[in-house]
Write a protein that holds these residues in place. Sequence first.
Motif, PDB file in Angstrom:
ATOM      1  N   ASP A 152       0.836  -1.198   0.000  1.00 26.47           N
ATOM      2  CA  ASP A 152       0.000   0.000   0.000  1.00 26.47           C
ATOM      3  C   ASP A 152       0.871   1.248   0.000  1.00 26.47           C
ATOM      4  O   ASP A 152       0.623   2.205  -0.725  1.00 26.47           O
ATOM      5  CB  ASP A 152      -0.893   0.006   1.248  1.00 26.47           C
ATOM      6  CG  ASP A 152      -1.800   1.217   1.314  1.00 26.47           C
ATOM      7  OD1 ASP A 152      -2.931   1.127   0.820  1.00 26.47           O
ATOM      8  OD2 ASP A 152      -1.353   2.272   1.833  1.00 26.47           O
ATOM      9  N   HIS A 153       1.874   1.248   0.875  1.00 24.16           N
ATOM     10  CA  HIS A 153       2.827   2.366   0.882  1.00 24.16           C
ATOM     11  C   HIS A 153       4.125   1.981   1.566  1.00 24.16           C
ATOM     12  O   HIS A 153       4.207   0.972   2.255  1.00 24.16           O
ATOM     13  CB  HIS A 153       2.223   3.619   1.541  1.00 24.16           C
ATOM     14  CG  HIS A 153       1.894   3.491   2.997  1.00 24.16           C
ATOM     15  ND1 HIS A 153       0.682   3.044   3.459  1.00 24.16           N
ATOM     16  CD2 HIS A 153       2.613   3.776   4.104  1.00 24.16           C
ATOM     17  CE1 HIS A 153       0.666   3.061   4.776  1.00 24.16           C
ATOM     18  NE2 HIS A 153       1.833   3.490   5.211  1.00 24.16           N
ATOM     19  N   LEU A 154       5.152   2.804   1.323  1.00 23.82           N
ATOM     20  CA  LEU A 154       6.436   2.716   2.013  1.00 23.82           C
ATOM     21  C   LEU A 154       6.609   4.041   2.749  1.00 23.82           C
ATOM     22  O   LEU A 154       6.155   5.070   2.261  1.00 23.82           O
ATOM     23  CB  LEU A 154       7.606   2.588   1.043  1.00 23.82           C
ATOM     24  CG  LEU A 154       7.591   1.589  -0.096  1.00 23.82           C
ATOM     25  CD1 LEU A 154       8.972   1.564  -0.737  1.00 23.82           C
ATOM     26  CD2 LEU A 154       7.222   0.215   0.378  1.00 23.82           C
TER      27      LEU A 154
ATOM     28  N   ASN B  43      11.278   3.018   6.938  1.00 26.54           N
ATOM     29  CA  ASN B  43      10.660   2.942   8.270  1.00 26.54           C
ATOM     30  C   ASN B  43       9.652   1.802   8.350  1.00 26.54           C
ATOM     31  O   ASN B  43       9.557   1.105   9.346  1.00 26.54           O
ATOM     32  CB  ASN B  43      10.009   4.291   8.609  1.00 26.54           C
ATOM     33  CG  ASN B  43       9.299   4.254   9.934  1.00 26.54           C
ATOM     34  OD1 ASN B  43       8.105   3.942   9.982  1.00 26.54           O
ATOM     35  ND2 ASN B  43      10.019   4.535  11.010  1.00 26.54           N
ATOM     36  N   HIS B  44       8.856   1.638   7.316  1.00 28.23           N
ATOM     37  CA  HIS B  44       7.969   0.467   7.222  1.00 28.23           C
ATOM     38  C   HIS B  44       7.447   0.284   5.807  1.00 28.23           C
ATOM     39  O   HIS B  44       7.456   1.222   5.014  1.00 28.23           O
ATOM     40  CB  HIS B  44       6.787   0.545   8.203  1.00 28.23           C
ATOM     41  CG  HIS B  44       5.847   1.704   7.982  1.00 28.23           C
ATOM     42  ND1 HIS B  44       6.022   2.945   8.540  1.00 28.23           N
ATOM     43  CD2 HIS B  44       4.691   1.802   7.270  1.00 28.23           C
ATOM     44  CE1 HIS B  44       5.039   3.749   8.187  1.00 28.23           C
ATOM     45  NE2 HIS B  44       4.214   3.087   7.406  1.00 28.23           N
ATOM     46  N   VAL B  45       7.013  -0.932   5.538  1.00 29.49           N
ATOM     47  CA  VAL B  45       6.204  -1.194   4.349  1.00 29.49           C
ATOM     48  C   VAL B  45       4.825  -1.570   4.867  1.00 29.49           C
ATOM     49  O   VAL B  45       4.684  -2.028   5.995  1.00 29.49           O
ATOM     50  CB  VAL B  45       6.742  -2.354   3.472  1.00 29.49           C
ATOM     51  CG1 VAL B  45       8.090  -2.016   2.880  1.00 29.49           C
ATOM     52  CG2 VAL B  45       6.796  -3.655   4.230  1.00 29.49           C
ATOM     53  N   THR B  46       3.817  -1.349   4.027  1.00 32.29           N
ATOM     54  CA  THR B  46       2.448  -1.641   4.445  1.00 32.29           C
ATOM     55  C   THR B  46       1.808  -2.616   3.471  1.00 32.29           C
ATOM     56  O   THR B  46       1.836  -2.399   2.257  1.00 32.29           O
ATOM     57  CB  THR B  46       1.638  -0.326   4.516  1.00 32.29           C
ATOM     58  OG1 THR B  46       2.281   0.526   5.451  1.00 32.29           O
ATOM     59  CG2 THR B  46       0.200  -0.561   4.926  1.00 32.29           C
ATOM     60  N   ILE B  47       1.256  -3.684   4.012  1.00 30.70           N
ATOM     61  CA  ILE B  47       0.556  -4.672   3.177  1.00 30.70           C
ATOM     62  C   ILE B  47      -0.884  -4.203   2.976  1.00 30.70           C
ATOM     63  O   ILE B  47      -1.554  -3.815   3.935  1.00 30.70           O
ATOM     64  CB  ILE B  47       0.532  -6.057   3.873  1.00 30.70           C
ATOM     65  CG1 ILE B  47       1.956  -6.586   4.084  1.00 30.70           C
ATOM     66  CG2 ILE B  47      -0.338  -7.050   3.122  1.00 30.70           C
ATOM     67  CD1 ILE B  47       2.014  -7.933   4.817  1.00 30.70           C
TER      68      ILE B  47
ATOM     69  N   LEU C  67      -8.567   1.793   7.396  1.00 27.61           N
ATOM     70  CA  LEU C  67      -8.319   1.008   8.610  1.00 27.61           C
ATOM     71  C   LEU C  67      -6.855   0.572   8.600  1.00 27.61           C
ATOM     72  O   LEU C  67      -6.385   0.004   7.614  1.00 27.61           O
ATOM     73  CB  LEU C  67      -9.217  -0.230   8.632  1.00 27.61           C
ATOM     74  CG  LEU C  67     -10.698  -0.007   8.278  1.00 27.61           C
ATOM     75  CD1 LEU C  67     -11.433  -1.339   8.224  1.00 27.61           C
ATOM     76  CD2 LEU C  67     -11.355   0.914   9.288  1.00 27.61           C
ATOM     77  N   GLN C  68      -6.156   0.869   9.694  1.00 21.93           N
ATOM     78  CA  GLN C  68      -4.719   0.550   9.733  1.00 21.93           C
ATOM     79  C   GLN C  68      -4.310  -0.075  11.060  1.00 21.93           C
ATOM     80  O   GLN C  68      -4.905   0.219  12.102  1.00 21.93           O
ATOM     81  CB  GLN C  68      -3.891   1.842   9.534  1.00 21.93           C
ATOM     82  CG  GLN C  68      -3.989   2.433   8.145  1.00 21.93           C
ATOM     83  CD  GLN C  68      -3.425   3.847   8.078  1.00 21.93           C
ATOM     84  OE1 GLN C  68      -4.112   4.793   8.436  1.00 21.93           O
ATOM     85  NE2 GLN C  68      -2.187   3.991   7.632  1.00 21.93           N
ATOM     86  N   SER C  69      -3.288  -0.915  11.017  1.00 21.97           N
ATOM     87  CA  SER C  69      -2.671  -1.450  12.232  1.00 21.97           C
ATOM     88  C   SER C  69      -1.206  -1.704  11.906  1.00 21.97           C
ATOM     89  O   SER C  69      -0.813  -1.698  10.734  1.00 21.97           O
ATOM     90  CB  SER C  69      -3.368  -2.739  12.669  1.00 21.97           C
ATOM     91  OG  SER C  69      -3.253  -3.703  11.646  1.00 21.97           O
TER      92      SER C  69
ATOM     93  N   ILE D  29       6.242  -3.246  10.434  1.00 22.61           N
ATOM     94  CA  ILE D  29       5.427  -3.513   9.233  1.00 22.61           C
ATOM     95  C   ILE D  29       3.985  -3.128   9.555  1.00 22.61           C
ATOM     96  O   ILE D  29       3.533  -3.290  10.692  1.00 22.61           O
ATOM     97  CB  ILE D  29       5.615  -4.972   8.740  1.00 22.61           C
ATOM     98  CG1 ILE D  29       4.870  -5.229   7.426  1.00 22.61           C
ATOM     99  CG2 ILE D  29       5.226  -5.993   9.780  1.00 22.61           C
ATOM    100  CD1 ILE D  29       5.379  -6.450   6.650  1.00 22.61           C
ATOM    101  N   GLU D  30       3.322  -2.569   8.561  1.00 21.23           N
ATOM    102  CA  GLU D  30       1.972  -2.036   8.769  1.00 21.23           C
ATOM    103  C   GLU D  30       0.982  -2.750   7.852  1.00 21.23           C
ATOM    104  O   GLU D  30       1.383  -3.346   6.847  1.00 21.23           O
ATOM    105  CB  GLU D  30       2.005  -0.536   8.437  1.00 21.23           C
ATOM    106  CG  GLU D  30       0.749   0.237   8.785  1.00 21.23           C
ATOM    107  CD  GLU D  30       0.712   1.602   8.092  1.00 21.23           C
ATOM    108  OE1 GLU D  30       1.631   2.427   8.291  1.00 21.23           O
ATOM    109  OE2 GLU D  30      -0.249   1.830   7.340  1.00 21.23           O
ATOM    110  N   PHE D  31      -0.289  -2.672   8.214  1.00 16.04           N
ATOM    111  CA  PHE D  31      -1.356  -3.307   7.430  1.00 16.04           C
ATOM    112  C   PHE D  31      -2.454  -2.277   7.205  1.00 16.04           C
ATOM    113  O   PHE D  31      -2.790  -1.534   8.127  1.00 16.04           O
ATOM    114  CB  PHE D  31      -1.899  -4.515   8.195  1.00 16.04           C
ATOM    115  CG  PHE D  31      -0.803  -5.288   8.867  1.00 16.04           C
ATOM    116  CD1 PHE D  31       0.183  -5.915   8.096  1.00 16.04           C
ATOM    117  CD2 PHE D  31      -0.688  -5.329  10.255  1.00 16.04           C
ATOM    118  CE1 PHE D  31       1.243  -6.575   8.700  1.00 16.04           C
ATOM    119  CE2 PHE D  31       0.376  -5.987  10.870  1.00 16.04           C
ATOM    120  CZ  PHE D  31       1.334  -6.616  10.088  1.00 16.04           C
TER     121      PHE D  31
END
Length: 329
Positions: A58-60, A207-211, A253-255, A279-281
Amino acid sequence: MEEGEQSQYREFTWREYKSCAYKTLLGDNRLDLFHKNPTAKAILELVRKYDGDHICYDHLAFRSFGIDGHGIDSMAKIFLHFGYKQHEELRFPAKKLKALWFSHPDAETNANGTGVHGPLPRIFISELLVDQMSDQCQVDISSEDTTFMIEIIRKYIKASANGYEYATLASTLGCLTWETPSYSDYQLLSRESEYAAWTLVNGYALNHVTISTHRLQSHVKKIDGFNKYIEANGFKLNSEGGILKVSPDGLLLQSSTVADTISFNFADGVTESVPCSYIEFAERLLLPEYKNMPEEEVREFHRRDGFEVGNADKIFESTSRDQLTRKVT
Ligand code: OOG
Ligand code: NI
């Protein structure tokens, strides 16, 4: 080389270069992410095993010091060059942060691919508003010396000189563009801004990637089910303001997990563990005007786009000491 044999070396075309740079920047092979962050690696493998090869990013996200060219622009440059477009600014006054996000107009050219071969992720880049820290100081109790936060950051940025020109290179190699920090500077910064301390030791690291959970196929495509699955497998999620962060319109919606830590050798000889990445969702629900659309017709642009200050404010805490030291009951 035998006579008549063709050399296998040739010039890269611009198209090939772009695709190669993208893949290096955007995920799967990033050494820094997978060497330093076992949780991110384990979760990507777990989800792939359970749901199949459907992971799309979804994003970096990246962090930076907003001073003397080292801020958002230094990291954004390469993405703008590749055709990404900038969107609205987000402000976090209490944290003294600002963020910008970017997306690619042709993000969905590879709508059916996955990972780095899939849709191009959004990019979220934040910066510490360093000038706003000018009145922030710490008193060293033993010597009663006063240290201004801004002076500490300035010292590293000065030594980095035009290091910001190499932001993306440093990011993908997993190194800093300034000198190795001292533990005393790290500690002073972390008392005032955990974001500043994180950036001092991690620099331009991813910092994170998001699935995108909505692109998964099994029941984990709903983020509630996804979160339960991740927790059942023994991973700790960021509980700041509740595990699930929901935008006021109810559509984003994120976690996220809590960051891994790595042992860091500071310049003054101290070795201490510091937070690295997480890592984020994210689940993006259908915009109201498309809510009855048949599933097979749904594309990403039919869903809620962008970011949300209220969600982001809590996701920043994924690297905080409170979250890292929290016991899961
Ligand atoms: C970024 C936190 C915000 C989002 O998706 O809203 C964020 C960070 O921790 O640097 O990732
Ligand atoms: Ni994020």
